[in-house]
Design a protein around this motif. Structure first.
Motif, short mmCIF file in Angstrom:
data_model
loop_
_atom_site.label_atom_id
_atom_site.label_comp_id
_atom_site.label_asym_id
_atom_site.label_seq_id
_atom_site.Cartn_x
_atom_site.Cartn_y
_atom_site.Cartn_z
N ARG A 65 34.55 34.84 45.62
CA ARG A 65 35.34 35.13 46.82
C ARG A 65 36.77 34.58 46.69
O ARG A 65 37.47 34.88 45.75
N ALA A 66 37.20 33.75 47.65
CA ALA A 66 38.54 33.17 47.55
C ALA A 66 38.60 32.24 46.34
O ALA A 66 37.72 31.39 46.17
N ILE A 67 39.61 32.39 45.50
CA ILE A 67 39.70 31.50 44.33
C ILE A 67 41.06 30.82 44.19
O ILE A 67 41.15 29.77 43.55
N ALA A 120 51.36 24.20 41.60
CA ALA A 120 51.67 25.35 42.47
C ALA A 120 50.39 25.98 42.99
O ALA A 120 50.28 26.33 44.17
N PHE A 121 49.40 26.14 42.11
CA PHE A 121 48.12 26.75 42.47
C PHE A 121 47.02 26.15 41.61
O PHE A 121 47.25 25.69 40.50
N ILE A 122 45.80 26.19 42.15
CA ILE A 122 44.61 26.05 41.32
C ILE A 122 43.73 27.26 41.59
O ILE A 122 43.77 27.86 42.66
N TYR A 127 32.57 28.94 46.18
CA TYR A 127 31.33 28.17 46.30
C TYR A 127 31.52 26.72 45.87
O TYR A 127 30.94 25.80 46.46
N THR A 128 32.36 26.49 44.85
CA THR A 128 32.65 25.11 44.44
C THR A 128 33.54 24.42 45.47
O THR A 128 33.36 23.24 45.77
N PHE A 129 34.49 25.17 46.01
CA PHE A 129 35.36 24.63 47.05
C PHE A 129 34.52 24.15 48.24
O PHE A 129 34.71 23.04 48.75
N GLU A 130 33.58 24.97 48.67
CA GLU A 130 32.72 24.59 49.79
C GLU A 130 31.83 23.40 49.43
O GLU A 130 31.59 22.51 50.25
N ASN A 247 34.62 28.87 32.20
CA ASN A 247 34.73 30.09 31.39
C ASN A 247 34.41 31.36 32.18
O ASN A 247 33.85 32.33 31.64
N ILE A 248 34.75 31.35 33.45
CA ILE A 248 34.56 32.54 34.29
C ILE A 248 35.94 33.14 34.57
O ILE A 248 36.89 32.42 34.87
N TRP A 249 36.02 34.44 34.45
CA TRP A 249 37.28 35.16 34.65
C TRP A 249 37.11 36.14 35.80
O TRP A 249 36.13 36.88 35.87
N ARG A 250 38.07 36.13 36.72
CA ARG A 250 38.09 37.09 37.82
C ARG A 250 38.91 38.29 37.38
O ARG A 250 40.07 38.16 36.99
N ILE A 251 38.31 39.47 37.46
CA ILE A 251 39.01 40.71 37.14
C ILE A 251 38.86 41.64 38.34
O ILE A 251 37.75 41.89 38.82
#
Length: 532
Positions: A65-67, A120-122, A127-130, A247-251
């Protein structure tokens, strides 16, 4: 699939409230245990405000979701005591690259200057954020803070009774009633709370569909944001690539308007798209996929009596620019200190109207930028597509065209220009730190400035002594006198020799002067708490 999706982190437990007579009443009830609801509850609890969080689930969100989390929300999370674990786990980035067809059009740096603690960003999966927020909540709970999180507690009915809101809550053991002196809806874009209280959105709904794929793979792409217009692997559309932890990539693939969702979500069709982008020999595993459309809409107001709305429950934007969760965290930052003062009787209830005013201003800013990004990314006519493609072609060689390229205006902190809470300003001081603006971090020579600010009203003197402690209008004000380092001078003095800043608990600037004046300070404080 990661086990975090499968583990109940706040399983259902029977509460004494289920057997209470008369009906149990709570100071604050938050509906929704996503990023916004959890952040708000933590903010209130660590300031001693009793808060109960209800959620119809018992685990973190399914899928990334939100990353993308921006610098300002990371500063807010630092104030909440959980920023550093987020940054340690997240993928740090500040560079974006824009491609047209196969060629790089240009690149940009979101934090070219030094003197900031946070990046600037991460990138960090929601799910990890929560999970990190829940860990912080549990730590507060263990220390005796007045906070409680109830899983599998679904709110099914609401009644606004003037001085409180009455809730009916369904659980695995049946339903029960609760009363909230203040109800905060953080239950997402499809907010049942908003519907039950009879409120709606206004704005635009966009018809383009986008496919999200979270892919596990070993790859040598850098930790940057890569955005393609009309790439050879997705002709006539767009694509986006982000690196996430583990090692996860959002596309993201734009896939058009008239689609067969079930067909597009078949693994073989997702794999076909991925192989066209990554190469036929690429080795990867598909962790999660979804198709989304989006809206740029908001409620007319974010406060209705004793009910307030935050995050996606109050406003929605397209994902381009990462303005959704980042904006929601700024909602909580704005609301918590105001609600605390009202509950304590130190400010009138009307102060909460400024929450709506200021955050509606923020939502409008985000909707404007998000809508413009969407119109550039998904042109609706031949003329607009020709204009976009001409801008992209020019931007390769000509710097003047690059500001017109819009692959998503990335989230920036909101300045509350025109807020009724803003006090006096001094034109000699830098415009970026005017009243209504959030404080900018700086190296003070003895640590980071923002680590010393927040959670209370403060008076900051730069190259000038201010009182170490004051009490005005029943509110304690902490004084902080600091010399002007290079960063401090650039961000807070400009050409002036001295400055005095009055700061809100959310690290936004109330007022500023060139010298200390207690009468002026008192007037500005009264204005900042809604008593002017």
């Amino acid at each position: 699939m990661s086990k975090i999706f499968e583990t109940p982190l706040y399983p259902y437990k029977r509460s004494e409230d289920q057997d209470a007579s008369p009906t149990a009443r709570h100071k604050v009830i938050v509906i929704g245990a996503g990023p916004v609801g959890l952040a708000l509850a933590i903010d209130l609890a660590q300031q001693g405000m009793p808060v109960l969080v209800l959620d119809d689930n018992d685990r973190v969100s399914f899928g990334s979701r939100a990353i993308c989390f921006a610098k300002r929300p990371l500063e807010i999370l630092d104030r909440l005591g959980c920023g550093e674990p987020m940054v340690e786990k997240g993928v740090l980035w500040d560079t974006g690259r824009v491609f047209f067809d196969q060629d790089e059009t240009y690149s940009f740096n979101l934090q070219p200057d030094s003197g900031h603690k946070n990046p600037a960003f991460i990138n960090l999966q929601q799910y990890t954020f929560e999970e990190k927020l829940i860990e912080r909540l549990r730590a507060l709970e263990a220390s005796g803070a007045p906070i409680e999180l109830r899983g599998k507690n679904k709110v099914t009915a609401l009644a606004d009774n003037g001085d409180h809101v009455r809730l009916e809550v369904d659980t695995p053991e049946g339903s029960y009633l609760l009363e909230a002196e203040w109800l905060i809806a953080c239950d997402g874009a499809n907010s049942p709370t908003r519907r039950m209280l009879g409120h709606d959105f206004k704005g635009r709904v966009f018809e383009d569909n986008f496919l999200i794929a979270d892919v596990i793979m070993q790859a040598d792409f850098p930790a940057e944001r890569w955005f393609w217009f009309d790439p050879p692997f997705n002709r006539g559309q767009s694509a986006l690539l982000h690196k996430q932890p583990d090692n996860i990539w959002r596309i993201d693939f734009q896939i058009g308007q008239d689609i067969d969702r079930d067909e597009e979500l078949k693994p073989e069709n997702i794999h076909r798209r991925l192989r066209a982008m990554l190469g036929e020999d690429a080795e990867f595993e598909l962790e999660w996929a979804s198709i989304y459309t989006f809206q740029c809409r908001r409620m007319e107001r974010f406060r209705y009596g004793r009910a307030l709305f935050a995050g996606d429950a109050a406003h929605q934007v397209s994902p381009f620019g990462a303005r959704g969760a980042n904006s929601g965290l700024q909602d909580t930052d704005n609301l918590a200190w105001k609600l605390k003062l009202v509950i304590e009787g130190k400010a009138p209830e009307a102060l909460l109207d400024s929450y709506s005013d200021e955050r509606v201003h923020g939502a409008e800013e985000n909707i404007l930028n998000s809508t413009r990004s969407t119109d550039f990314i998904t042109p609706k006519s031949k003329a607009s597509r020709a204009f976009r493609d001409a801008v992209l072609a020019l931007a390769r060689q000509h710097e003047f065209a690059r500001p017109m390229v819009n692959s998503g205006r990335l989230s920036v902190p909101c300045t509350y220009d025109g807020s009724a809470l803003n006090g006096p300003d001094m034109a000699q001081l830098p415009a970026d730190t005017r009243p209504g603006a959030p404080m900018k971090d700086a190296d003070t020579g003895e640590g980071w400035l923002l680590e010393r600010l927040g959670n209370r009203f403060q008076l900051l003197g730069i190259n000038i002594e201010v009182p170490a402690a004051l009490k005005l209008e029943g509110i304690a004000i902490e004084g902080l006198s600091l010399p002007a380092t290079k960063d401090m001078k650039a961000r807070y003095l400009g050409d002036a020799g001295t400055a005095v800043y009055l700061l809100r608990p959310d690290q936004h600037i109330c007022a500023r002067w060139l010298a200390y004046d207690e009468a002026a300070l008192r007037a500005a404080l009264k204005q900042a708490i809604g008593k002017a």
